[in-house]
Scaffold this active site. Sequence first.
Site, PDB file in Angstrom:
ATOM      1  N   THR A 144     105.341  36.377  33.126  1.00 44.65           N
ATOM      2  CA  THR A 144     104.685  36.240  34.427  1.00 44.65           C
ATOM      3  C   THR A 144     103.861  34.959  34.490  1.00 44.65           C
ATOM      4  O   THR A 144     103.272  34.537  33.490  1.00 44.65           O
ATOM      5  CB  THR A 144     103.772  37.455  34.721  1.00 44.65           C
ATOM      6  OG1 THR A 144     102.858  37.109  35.780  1.00 44.65           O
ATOM      7  CG2 THR A 144     102.955  37.860  33.521  1.00 44.65           C
ATOM      8  N   SER A 179      94.196  40.627  32.810  1.00 44.03           N
ATOM      9  CA  SER A 179      94.286  42.097  32.744  1.00 44.03           C
ATOM     10  C   SER A 179      94.978  42.416  31.419  1.00 44.03           C
ATOM     11  O   SER A 179      95.604  41.555  30.806  1.00 44.03           O
ATOM     12  CB  SER A 179      95.110  42.658  33.908  1.00 44.03           C
ATOM     13  OG  SER A 179      96.499  42.416  33.699  1.00 44.03           O
ATOM     14  N   TYR A 181      97.552  44.191  31.136  1.00 46.93           N
ATOM     15  CA  TYR A 181      98.978  43.970  31.410  1.00 46.93           C
ATOM     16  C   TYR A 181      99.344  42.504  31.219  1.00 46.93           C
ATOM     17  O   TYR A 181     100.323  42.185  30.539  1.00 46.93           O
ATOM     18  CB  TYR A 181      99.329  44.419  32.848  1.00 46.93           C
ATOM     19  CG  TYR A 181     100.529  43.675  33.372  1.00 46.93           C
ATOM     20  CD1 TYR A 181     101.811  43.998  32.915  1.00 46.93           C
ATOM     21  CD2 TYR A 181     100.405  42.615  34.269  1.00 46.93           C
ATOM     22  CE1 TYR A 181     102.915  43.281  33.355  1.00 46.93           C
ATOM     23  CE2 TYR A 181     101.499  41.905  34.710  1.00 46.93           C
ATOM     24  CZ  TYR A 181     102.755  42.232  34.238  1.00 46.93           C
ATOM     25  OH  TYR A 181     103.842  41.513  34.660  1.00 46.93           O
ATOM     26  N   HIS A 182      98.600  41.611  31.851  1.00 46.19           N
ATOM     27  CA  HIS A 182      98.964  40.194  31.748  1.00 46.19           C
ATOM     28  C   HIS A 182      98.901  39.720  30.295  1.00 46.19           C
ATOM     29  O   HIS A 182      99.749  38.950  29.856  1.00 46.19           O
ATOM     30  CB  HIS A 182      98.065  39.340  32.655  1.00 46.19           C
ATOM     31  CG  HIS A 182      98.395  39.466  34.113  1.00 46.19           C
ATOM     32  ND1 HIS A 182      97.685  40.286  34.961  1.00 46.19           N
ATOM     33  CD2 HIS A 182      99.372  38.885  34.867  1.00 46.19           C
ATOM     34  CE1 HIS A 182      98.212  40.200  36.186  1.00 46.19           C
ATOM     35  NE2 HIS A 182      99.232  39.364  36.150  1.00 46.19           N
ATOM     36  N   LYS A 185     102.030  40.543  28.423  1.00 48.80           N
ATOM     37  CA  LYS A 185     103.147  39.615  28.638  1.00 48.80           C
ATOM     38  C   LYS A 185     102.948  38.342  27.798  1.00 48.80           C
ATOM     39  O   LYS A 185     103.925  37.733  27.356  1.00 48.80           O
ATOM     40  CB  LYS A 185     103.288  39.271  30.123  1.00 48.80           C
ATOM     41  CG  LYS A 185     103.480  40.488  31.024  1.00 48.80           C
ATOM     42  CD  LYS A 185     104.698  41.310  30.665  1.00 48.80           C
ATOM     43  CE  LYS A 185     105.923  40.894  31.427  1.00 48.80           C
ATOM     44  NZ  LYS A 185     107.087  41.784  31.183  1.00 48.80           N
TER      45      LYS A 185
END
Lengths: 421, 421
Positions: A144, A179, A181-182, A185
């Site tokens: 991302t 985050s 999540y980030h 990645k």
Amino acid sequence: MKVLITGVDGYSGWPLALHLLQRGHEVVGLDNFVTRQRVAEVGSWSATPVLDMHERIAALQSHGVQGFRFYEGDLCDFTTVKKTLHKEKPEVIVHLGEQRSAPYSMIDVHHAVATQCQNLTSTLHIVYAMRDECPKAHLVKMGTMGEYGTPNLDIAEGFFEVEFRGRKDRVPFPRQASSWYHWSKVFDTGDVMLANKLWGLATTDVMQGVIYGTRTPEITQDWQLTRFDFDEVWGTALNRFCVQAVLGLPLTPYGKGGQKRGFIALEDSMQSLRLAVEHPADPGEYRVFNQFDEAYSVGDLAKLVLKVGEKLGIKGEIHNSYNPRVELEEHYYHPLHDNLLKLGYQHQRTLEEALEWMLSDLQRFRARLEEKRAVVLPRMDFRVGDNKSRLHIEKVAKEAVALPKAMRKVPSSGSASVSEG
Amino acid sequence: MKVLITGVDGYSGWPLALHLLQRGHEVVGLDNFVTRQRVAEVGSWSATPVLDMHERIAALQSHGVQGFRFYEGDLCDFTTVKKTLHKEKPEVIVHLGEQRSAPYSMIDVHHAVATQCQNLTSTLHIVYAMRDECPKAHLVKMGTMGEYGTPNLDIAEGFFEVEFRGRKDRVPFPRQASSWYHWSKVFDTGDVMLANKLWGLATTDVMQGVIYGTRTPEITQDWQLTRFDFDEVWGTALNRFCVQAVLGLPLTPYGKGGQKRGFIALEDSMQSLRLAVEHPADPGEYRVFNQFDEAYSVGDLAKLVLKVGEKLGIKGEIHNSYNPRVELEEHYYHPLHDNLLKLGYQHQRTLEEALEWMLSDLQRFRARLEEKRAVVLPRMDFRVGDNKSRLHIEKVAKEAVALPKAMRKVPSSGSASVSEG
């Protein structure tokens, strides 16, 4: 080519399958349907009614579409991954099968742990299984743009040349995620870089911008619809604004609304991935694409939704709301994105065009939005340790947050749970 | 101050406890003893005979050392972490409780997954529990110089100012790790940076160089000995060279031996950590220390071992061996390390001085080395997917590789397994 798509049941996965099949590729899909469970966990569903996988497959067959095979399985079970790769020997693996929501990862500590562990485990399982079963295959891994954060610099495509204290080197562009999540990645990116170095796996690492849209050239009929999430946990800001406009709610950009991000249409993201598939990385190569077309601020998005909405008789207003995220609300944003153009990429669908489709699709499914009206407005807060009560989560989906079987103990030579659809 | 040390049973953990106790601090220790199991898994043990924790505690008491409390518990169980922090409310948390071996992480896919998931889970559990239970405490987190890799640049302390395409910003120094373990420490760094941004946790992030030595001013008697690992999986290159010299085996630097790393004596690492503890980061601050004194190449280390060995009647020779790692064997290496000096850090123990102690301690425990002669020579290969047979691992330690209980499902309000020693 034979392409394995992990996460084929998802927002990008299904349109990619349709697009590659239409181009004559053979597509093997893998999914464990956990996103459907997790969206239900926060009390939501897809705005578009989405067929179950067996219905999707039946529809493909009844319309004479050849070349699709499906495996239900969990990427966190290594035996599943290894057996699937052993049996199918794909030429390309497009790895989309990860937890993809920043807010979901911020619900509480257990959602943070599950997001990071599951995402990196799936990636490690894929690269190890590729090493053993199909070392010449090409890995297209979904990252991302959010990995880079919002530095006060142009953002390079993966690597940049820097000078520091009189010396120069080409090094990875620094990652500053905002985050769990980030960060997960970013972790995948590190692991894939190492797998490439250890074993020479040919890799395309896609730094994906925010995708918008409900349609692609292949999605023209209802049986082809992909999911469209609009709640505060699973929907992008743009999706929420569209649904707020359709429901007559105020549009709620977080904070000042100056947060800029890179955007790309669903059909253009599919075009990009298809180009990566059809023009693979060289053996041993690790290449990075910043995959987006235009940068917009959150405030610009809200205004554009209202502008396009007017044509469809939709009126609305903008109420800037409390920002539950920890992010800069006004910042420089200029990422480079040249590598895809070199493969022949052409921007096909503007945001304004896609918004007309999105809003009319949402008007059509308005009853489904009305039923879930409560989940559109923001309630959770990234600064809070436990957001479950704010989200009215009564029961955490155990299977969604659990770390999977394979991780509970060292697998013996037991049988895999691979089933062919 | 009240200091919680996670991984207090380990190579750094026990000397740090002794050092802080000697300085009058109150020390709470937490460990699950998994390193002892994992060293046994590869058929090895500590060169120095190490007391069990209950014997360590009894010895402390019999020598009148006050102020130590111990909890047996697993950082991957969130309830354990939360209850411990709730009960103790430490002012400082020194987080050493992670899987610390690069080769161990490269044994196979399951060791890779366990290393990364367990390490990041323990860190996430600590920062979430700090947020709830002691948000003003100071986190001293153990990272590694190996996070930076070996770029052709001076290595900054965590952050550097760069200019790119005419703009400037201060950004994280790029990370380029070369094992799953080293990436796991990069992941911890990302998570701790985010926790600092979200909740303002005061943080010292220690990029630790390779530690050498068997002694500190507090380790003067046998009951105070810390572990000393020497096998190819758990021992550093320097430790293996010392043991090879004592056993009359050839010293085996990997490849050309030009790989340079930063080194620091055990007692100086303890001094550094103590300085961090006694001069905490400010509220909301995130500071980084590159914690080492001198850089040596692997080849230099082997020569120095032989040079010091001569004084003790040890003769040996150097046989450069196959390099099982994927790394540059000749490269520029110049990391900056100024931040500790600003706190008053003074280099106390040179490598040459420490080597005399190390070699004579090893001569004393020679019988323990003889018994494990087979595990000193390199057999595993980072390029190989499954190294278990090369390492003669007959049975993988299930508890060591398993992901822990708390991660198998969302914990209910069940009781913690915290037991006070």
